[in-house]
Design an enzyme around this catalytic site. Structure first.
Site, mmCIF file in Angstrom:
data_model
loop_
_atom_site.group_PDB
_atom_site.id
_atom_site.type_symbol
_atom_site.label_atom_id
_atom_site.label_comp_id
_atom_site.label_asym_id
_atom_site.label_seq_id
_atom_site.Cartn_x
_atom_site.Cartn_y
_atom_site.Cartn_z
ATOM 1 N N ASP A 250 -19.232 -40.001 32.069
ATOM 2 C CA ASP A 250 -20.441 -40.826 32.127
ATOM 3 C C ASP A 250 -21.734 -40.018 32.096
ATOM 4 O OD1 ASP A 250 -19.871 -39.858 34.682
ATOM 5 O OD2 ASP A 250 -20.896 -41.515 35.670
ATOM 6 N N ASP B 60 -19.429 -34.857 31.569
ATOM 7 C CA ASP B 60 -18.223 -35.639 31.854
ATOM 8 C C ASP B 60 -18.264 -37.022 31.214
ATOM 9 O OD1 ASP B 60 -20.188 -36.703 33.470
ATOM 10 O OD2 ASP B 60 -18.781 -37.258 35.046
ATOM 11 N N ASP C 56 -23.005 -37.547 34.012
ATOM 12 C CA ASP C 56 -23.783 -37.086 35.170
ATOM 13 C C ASP C 56 -23.375 -35.698 35.662
ATOM 14 O OD1 ASP C 56 -21.420 -37.922 36.272
ATOM 15 O OD2 ASP C 56 -22.296 -39.384 37.653
ATOM 16 N N ARG C 57 -22.241 -35.205 35.203
ATOM 17 C CA ARG C 57 -21.814 -33.870 35.657
ATOM 18 C C ARG C 57 -22.147 -32.811 34.609
ATOM 19 N NH1 ARG C 57 -16.319 -34.029 39.033
ATOM 20 N NH2 ARG C 57 -16.814 -35.833 40.323
ATOM 21 N N LYS D 180 -27.135 -37.852 39.526
ATOM 22 C CA LYS D 180 -27.050 -36.506 38.993
ATOM 23 C C LYS D 180 -27.075 -36.615 37.470
ATOM 24 C CE LYS D 180 -22.030 -36.301 39.701
ATOM 25 N NZ LYS D 180 -21.632 -37.381 40.625
ATOM 26 N N SER E 254 -16.230 -42.268 35.676
ATOM 27 C CA SER E 254 -16.752 -40.903 35.616
ATOM 28 C C SER E 254 -15.838 -39.931 34.879
ATOM 29 C CB SER E 254 -17.029 -40.425 37.035
ATOM 30 O OG SER E 254 -17.713 -39.222 37.007
ATOM 31 N N HIS E 255 -15.386 -38.919 35.596
ATOM 32 C CA HIS E 255 -14.589 -37.849 34.987
ATOM 33 C C HIS E 255 -13.111 -38.207 34.910
ATOM 34 C CE1 HIS E 255 -14.783 -37.667 39.255
ATOM 35 N NE2 HIS E 255 -13.631 -37.045 39.274
HETATM 36 C C1 G16 Z 1 -18.752 -38.766 42.554
HETATM 37 C C2 G16 Z 1 -19.963 -38.749 43.434
HETATM 38 C C3 G16 Z 1 -20.278 -37.342 43.813
HETATM 39 C C4 G16 Z 1 -19.084 -36.677 44.441
HETATM 40 C C5 G16 Z 1 -17.900 -36.752 43.500
HETATM 41 C C6 G16 Z 1 -16.610 -36.215 44.093
HETATM 42 O O1 G16 Z 1 -19.048 -38.150 41.346
HETATM 43 O O2 G16 Z 1 -21.074 -39.312 42.793
HETATM 44 O O3 G16 Z 1 -21.357 -37.376 44.691
HETATM 45 O O4 G16 Z 1 -19.359 -35.349 44.738
HETATM 46 O O5 G16 Z 1 -17.677 -38.090 43.163
HETATM 47 O O6 G16 Z 1 -16.238 -37.026 45.124
HETATM 48 P P1 G16 Z 1 -14.816 -36.874 45.785
HETATM 49 O O7 G16 Z 1 -14.750 -35.449 46.269
HETATM 50 O O8 G16 Z 1 -14.846 -37.876 46.898
HETATM 51 O O9 G16 Z 1 -13.768 -37.129 44.753
HETATM 52 P P2 G16 Z 1 -18.665 -38.823 39.967
HETATM 53 O O10 G16 Z 1 -19.120 -37.841 38.931
HETATM 54 O O11 G16 Z 1 -17.180 -39.009 40.032
HETATM 55 O O12 G16 Z 1 -19.396 -40.123 39.954
#
Ligand code: G16
Length: 540
Positions: free
Chosen positions: A276, A274, A278-279, A373, A113-114
């Protein structure tokens, strides 16, 4: 020929908030990726036989290598067909869409992801189920249990597939279909939004793809289909290391965009996504919109887009997300749901038709069009709303607050804290919950305090210990939890929120509006004492 490879378990393959995320070097250990993928396949079991499986990733370092492994292992698991994005690329929402469109049994999404990418940075593998959404807890727990006893993995003895060549090839008895990663997703977006209205509105836009996966998607949709000027998409070429940047669309890592949007010659609308895809980050000319507010404003105006003209069934938000969306739900007379952090918790509500729009403070917003998302979806819904109303982002925000009140909101992250210290902080906090109500801290009075537990209304499952929330008299709140997505040490997240009614001061500086809550948070949790940190590393 199918070959069996002996292996032994790795103790650290427990999926976090969103799949297994580790340093690339960890994934490069012999058998590491294979053990995890085989564990997924063993849990899915006979359902894989003859089925379709989607495979793709955000293009980060190691993406192609792991995709080749996954293809060979899928062939050994007797999968009928794998659908792979060209070049190994698929944004997370596009992968979710493909799983649904193709009636696939599920998909492997390779992304952290990010988190940054490159040989010394992060990699990840996530399994999504047939509805297109992240595997729910029951499945991720079964996968982890399997990783702890695994003793072999299976793969076909076949050469690499050319991931860049569109079309179909055979790997053992399995078909491998290489598809354009953008086409189906772009078609879905055209169904949901009024592209003609957006085109006609004459808006100026800057979209920062952060050298990550949304580059090709944004170029096709914004520049080609919507006709925004060439150069609207910046950093549009996906790079294995995201150009050395941290592909997290927040005010720290998308600083250039923020500065551009606050400048005199800012375009009407700025956004970023981000690693991937989704953000999302939304910034109007001179106006940053918090993800929590964005969710509320999108929900309040969604009926302006053709895909949502029939109204919303409900709105869901994660617990640490501000309550701004709840007020919209109240006015629309539709249910509001509060789930734990993690997109996987929205899946059941969306499948059951109980919610249409979901969102999280962590820059995620989406709807029932997929089960992830979706960064570009949020951008397009905003553009649709701007086009239909003829208003600026700032105007929409101000009018929204004048109607619903404003939830001043910020998240403070303390990154790379020693795990023992972070655990001690949370344990002490949990131990103090009973004594908090009635206590005076930094001029605020604690009304209630608890450790959030979610009771899923669709299947009765319970997810406990999802974050400590402390509510103050007057509607302010602080939430504490540890991130489930980091790869080194612990990240303490502190979520701060103050509600100001429609007649209150709606034009305050967020930092000033939250100052007493920040002080109360430290006093309640002993942040400085436990972590040794005087300041958060990131404020979003
Ligand atoms: C993931 C989850 C999200 C979550 C985020 C932050 O996002 O899909 O639902 O809100 O992590 O999680 P944490 O606070 O546990 O770091 P992504 O965009 O990283 O896949």
């Amino acid at each position: 020929m199918i070959r069996t490879h002996q292996t032994t378990p790795f103790p650290d393959q427990k999926p976090g908030t969103s799949g297994l995320r580790k340093k690339v070097r960890v994934f490069q250990q012999p058998n590491y990726a294979e053990n995890f993928i085989q564990s997924v396949f063993d849990v899915v079991g006979a359902d894989l036989v003859g089925a379709t499986l989607v495979i793709g990733g955000d293009g980060r370092y190691l993406n192609r290598e792991v995709i080749q492994k996954a293809i060979r292992m899928a062939a050994a698991a007797k999968v009928g067909r794998v659908v792979v994005g060209q070049g190994g690329l698929l944004s997370t929402p596009a992968a979710s869409n493909l799983i649904r469109q193709r009636g696939a049994v599920g998909g492997l999404i390779l992304s952290a992801s990010h988190n940054p990418g490159g040989p010394d940075e992060d990699f990840g593998i996530k399994y999504n189920i047939a509805n297109g959404g992240p595997a729910p807890e029951g499945v991720t727990e079964a996968i982890f249990a399997r990783t702890q006893v695994i003793d072999r993995w299976l793969a076909s003895d076949t050469p690499d597939v050319d991931l860049d060549q569109l079309g179909e090839v055979a790997v053992a008895d399995m078909a491998v279909e290489i598809v354009d990663p953008v086409t189906d997703y772009a078609a879905l977006m055209e169904c949901l939004f009024d592209f003609d209205a957006i085109r006609a509105a004459g808006l100026t836009v800057s979209f920062d793809a952060m050298s990550a996966i949304t580059g090709p998607y944004a170029t096709e949709i914004l520049e080609r289909r919507l006709g925004f000027a060439p150069g609207t998409v910046v950093n549009g070429m996906p790079l294995e290391d995201f150009g050395g940047h941290h592909p997290d669309p927040n005010l720290v890592h998308a600083r250039e965009l923020y500065d551009r949007m606050m400048g005199d010659d800012a375009p009407d609308f700025g956004a970023a996504s981000d690693g991937d895809g989704d953000r999302n980050l939304i910034i109007g000319r001179g106006r940053f919109v918090t993800p929590s507010d964005s969710l509320a404003m999108l929900a309040a105006n969604a009926h302006l887009a053709p895909g949502y003209a029939g109204g919303l069934k409900g709105i869901a938000r994660s617990m640490p997300t501000s309550a701004a969306a709840d007020r919209v739900a109240e006015r629309l007379k539709i249910p509001a749901f509060e789930t734990p952090t993690g997109w996987k918790f929205f899946g059941n509500l969306l499948d059951a038709g109980m919610a249409t729009i979901c969102g999280e403070e962590s820059a995620g917003t989406g709807s029932d069009h997929v089960r992830e998302k979706d960064g570009l979806w949020a951008v397009l819904l905003w553009l649709n709303i701007l086009a239909k109303t003829g208003k600026s982002v700032d105007q929409i925000a101000r009018e929204h607050w004048a109607t619903y009140g404003r939830n001043y909101y910020a998240r403070h992250d303390y990154e790379g804290v020693e795990s023992e210290r972070a655990d001690a902080l949370m344990a002490e906090l949990r131990g103090s919950l009973a004594s908090l109500p009635g206590r005076q801290v930094a001029g605020l009075t604690v009304e209630t305090a608890d450790d959030f537990a979610y009771h899923d209304p669709t299947d009765g499952s319970v997810s406990a210990r999802q974050g400590v929330r402390v509510l103050f008299q007057g509607g302010s709140r602080v939430v504490f939890r540890l991130s489930g997505t980091g790869t080194s040490g612990a990240t303490l997240r502190v979520y701060l929120e103050r509600y100001e009614g429609p007649d209150g001061d709606l034009d305050r500086d967020t930092g000033a509006a939250l100052a007493d809550i920040v002080a109360a948070a430290d006093e309640i949790a002993g942040i400085v004492r436990h972590t040794g940190r005087k300041q958060p590393d990131v404020i979003t």
